[in-house]
Structure formats: C-alpha cells, structure tokens
Design a protein around this motif. Structure first.
Motif, PDB file in Angstrom:
ATOM      1  N   LYS A  53       0.824  -1.215   0.000  1.00  0.00           N
ATOM      2  CA  LYS A  53       0.000   0.000   0.000  1.00  0.00           C
ATOM      3  C   LYS A  53       0.858   1.264   0.000  1.00  0.00           C
ATOM      4  N   ALA A  54       2.116   1.136   0.391  1.00  0.00           N
ATOM      5  CA  ALA A  54       3.022   2.283   0.432  1.00  0.00           C
ATOM      6  C   ALA A  54       3.903   2.373  -0.820  1.00  0.00           C
ATOM      7  N   SER A  55       3.614   1.551  -1.807  1.00  0.00           N
ATOM      8  CA  SER A  55       4.430   1.516  -3.024  1.00  0.00           C
ATOM      9  C   SER A  55       4.253   2.783  -3.855  1.00  0.00           C
ATOM     10  N   ASP A  56       5.268   3.070  -4.658  1.00  0.00           N
ATOM     11  CA  ASP A  56       5.208   4.199  -5.590  1.00  0.00           C
ATOM     12  C   ASP A  56       4.516   3.801  -6.895  1.00  0.00           C
ATOM     13  N   ARG A  57       4.347   2.508  -7.110  1.00  0.00           N
ATOM     14  CA  ARG A  57       3.742   2.012  -8.349  1.00  0.00           C
ATOM     15  C   ARG A  57       2.238   1.831  -8.166  1.00  0.00           C
ATOM     16  N   ASP A  58       1.471   2.476  -9.015  1.00  0.00           N
ATOM     17  CA  ASP A  58       0.008   2.442  -8.909  1.00  0.00           C
ATOM     18  C   ASP A  58      -0.558   1.033  -9.006  1.00  0.00           C
TER      19      ASP A  58
END
Length: 111
Positions: A53-58
């Motif tokens: 949920k904290a990823s930079d990838r949508d």
C-alpha cells in the motif's frame, strides 16, 4: 478447500487421517482479485498488503487494495465459491473438519 499453510499443529489431522477443509476461496470469475492474492497464505497476504500500500507504483497499490477489499468482504472466512467447492469436494458419508473463523467445526456429509 484442502490447502493450508503448514503448522506443526496440523499434523494431528494427518496422523488421524481426518480431512481438514476450509471454504475461503477466491472466485475464479474474479481474475483481478486472484492476481492480487496469488498463492499467498493469509499471513503472507496481510504482510503484502501492508508493504504494497506504500508503493510508488500504482498497479502494486491497486493490487494491495483489491486484496484488502477481499479480506474485508470475506471476514467470515467463507465465500460462495468456497461453499460450492466444499459441496463438490466432500464425499458422501465423510467425517471431516472445517476450519472457519479460527475455529474447527466437525462436518459429516450425508447424501
């Protein structure tokens, strides 16, 4: 319905030849949810949701949100698809144990 994450406590079912089942399955008609969950155990899935949920990838965030939604909608640990699979998997006159909501339930299928 008969795949579980191995824990030492489960060996008793093997030793006593008692089938152990669950009904918490993803509907195969929801490929996006299946892709988000993959072959993760419950614990792995929760960990993935927290991390992704904290990823930079949508797309990674979207999968985490889909998996989180699945967990929320199926908190009873039984899905319609899982119930259908249980019905077709259990044999007539079979004594077994169902794992649901962190409880063990004895089942006997008759006809």
């Amino acid at each position: 319905v008969d795949h579980f994450e191995y824990t030492p406590e489960l060996i008793v079912f093997d030793l006593l030849h008692i089938p152990l089942y669950h009904g918490w399955l993803v509907d195969p008609q929801s490929p996006e949810v299946q892709a988000a969950i993959g072959n993760c155990s419950y614990n792995q899935l929760v960990e993935n949701i927290i991390n992704n949920k904290a990823s930079d990838r949508d797309e990674v965030v979207t999968e985490a949100l889909l998996a989180e939604s699945f967990l929320g909608k199926t908190a009873s640990q039984l899905t319609y698809h899982g119930l259908c699979e249980l019905t077709s998997t259990l044999k007539d006159d079979e004594l077994c144990v169902l794992f649901r909501n962190n409880h063990f339930i004895t089942l006997f299928k008759r006809k």
